[in-house]
Design an enzyme around this catalytic site. Structure first.
Site, PDB file in Angstrom:
ATOM      1  N   GLY A  13      -1.566  -8.902  -2.300  1.00  9.16           N
ATOM      2  CA  GLY A  13      -0.944  -9.074  -0.994  1.00  9.16           C
ATOM      3  C   GLY A  13       0.535  -8.754  -0.935  1.00  9.16           C
ATOM      4  CG  HIS A  69       9.337 -11.339  -1.900  1.00  8.67           C
ATOM      5  ND1 HIS A  69       9.016 -10.020  -2.181  1.00  8.67           N
ATOM      6  CD2 HIS A  69       8.325 -11.824  -1.149  1.00  8.67           C
ATOM      7  CE1 HIS A  69       7.860  -9.728  -1.616  1.00  8.67           C
ATOM      8  NE2 HIS A  69       7.411 -10.808  -0.994  1.00  8.67           N
ATOM      9  CB  CYS A  78      13.243  -1.516  -1.384  1.00  5.63           C
ATOM     10  SG  CYS A  78      13.772  -3.178  -1.802  1.00  5.63           S
TER      11      CYS A  78
HETATM   12  P1  AMP Z   1       4.824 -10.027   0.618  1.00  2.06           P
HETATM   13  O1  AMP Z   1       3.637  -9.718   1.495  1.00  2.06           O
HETATM   14  O2  AMP Z   1       4.613 -11.133  -0.345  1.00  2.06           O
HETATM   15  O3  AMP Z   1       5.364  -8.765  -0.032  1.00  2.06           O
HETATM   16  O4  AMP Z   1       5.930 -10.577   1.606  1.00  2.06           O
HETATM   17  C1  AMP Z   1       6.827  -9.781   2.288  1.00  2.06           C
HETATM   18  C2  AMP Z   1       7.399 -10.622   3.379  1.00  2.06           C
HETATM   19  O5  AMP Z   1       8.602 -10.029   3.821  1.00  2.06           O
HETATM   20  C3  AMP Z   1       6.495 -10.743   4.610  1.00  2.06           C
HETATM   21  O6  AMP Z   1       6.172 -12.119   4.799  1.00  2.06           O
HETATM   22  C4  AMP Z   1       7.358 -10.185   5.742  1.00  2.06           C
HETATM   23  O7  AMP Z   1       7.212 -10.921   6.928  1.00  2.06           O
HETATM   24  C5  AMP Z   1       8.747 -10.305   5.176  1.00  2.06           C
HETATM   25  N1  AMP Z   1       9.722  -9.369   5.697  1.00  2.06           N
HETATM   26  C6  AMP Z   1       9.594  -8.016   5.773  1.00  2.06           C
HETATM   27  N2  AMP Z   1      10.729  -7.483   6.262  1.00  2.06           N
HETATM   28  C7  AMP Z   1      11.585  -8.497   6.480  1.00  2.06           C
HETATM   29  C8  AMP Z   1      12.908  -8.589   6.978  1.00  2.06           C
HETATM   30  N3  AMP Z   1      13.591  -7.505   7.355  1.00  2.06           N
HETATM   31  N4  AMP Z   1      13.487  -9.810   7.081  1.00  2.06           N
HETATM   32  C9  AMP Z   1      12.799 -10.914   6.713  1.00  2.06           C
HETATM   33  N5  AMP Z   1      11.558 -10.896   6.223  1.00  2.06           N
HETATM   34  C10 AMP Z   1      10.942  -9.708   6.123  1.00  2.06           C
HETATM   35 ZN    ZN Z   2      14.925  -3.546  -3.617  1.00  2.00          ZN
END
Ligand code: AMP
Ligand code: ZN
Length: 132
Positions: free
Chosen positions: A90, A97, A2
């Site tokens: 969401g 995270h 991932c």
């Molecule tokens: P969620 O919607 O809670 O799963 O949050 C995922 C977050 O990851 C979103 O706010 C994205 O902008 C962020 N995101 C996705 N890919 C990356 C990346 N390569 N570097 C930093 N943030 C990321």
């Molecule tokens: Zn992972």
């Protein structure tokens, strides 16, 4: 693998602002507010409910440390700490995270959900359903 596992393995770059043996914190690519940061365990867990107890405890500690760092460096004093747990909630990246979202002024992050007005009887029923 991932995307957050790849970030943890340094296979893809990120703006890391905190790192220890088990966690990373890096700037979210989509900055809801300036300084929007993600706290991520290096080990893959799909979501909050999948964490082991130790990691769950450590995650809040790291979140606190990173919020204190942002407070000091960005001169911000309020935060929304958010975890999206599951698709309908969401969650788009299925590696646990925590979002740390600095709040500079009221309305920086809006939660638009309407609240349910429950009667006393409905509260009692709900309470019993959960605790019994
Ligand atoms: P969620 O919607 O809670 O799963 O949050 C995922 C977050 O990851 C979103 O706010 C994205 O902008 C962020 N995101 C996705 N890919 C990356 C990346 N390569 N570097 C930093 N943030 C990321
Ligand atoms: Zn992972």
């Amino acid at each position: 693998m991932c995307i957050f596992c790849k970030i943890a393995n340094k296979e893809i770059p990120s703006y890391i602002i905190y790192e220890d043996d088990k966690f990373l914190a890096f700037l979210d690519l989509s900055q809801v507010t300036i300084g929007h940061t993600l706290v991520v365990p290096k080990k893959h867990f799909a979501n909050l409910l999948e964490l082991d107890e130790e990691t769950a405890k450590e995650a809040l500690n790291v979140t606190r440390k990173v919020a204190l760092l942002l407070k000091e460096k960005l001169n911000v004093f309020d935060f929304n700490i958010v975890n999206n747990c599951g698709e309908k909630a969401g969650q788009s990246v299925h590696h646990f995270h925590i979002h740390i979202i600095p709040i500079y002024k009221k309305g920086d992050l809006e939660f638009n959900a309407q609240s349910n007005k429950l009667s006393e009887a409905e509260f009692k029923k709900l309470h019993n359903k959960i605790i019994k």
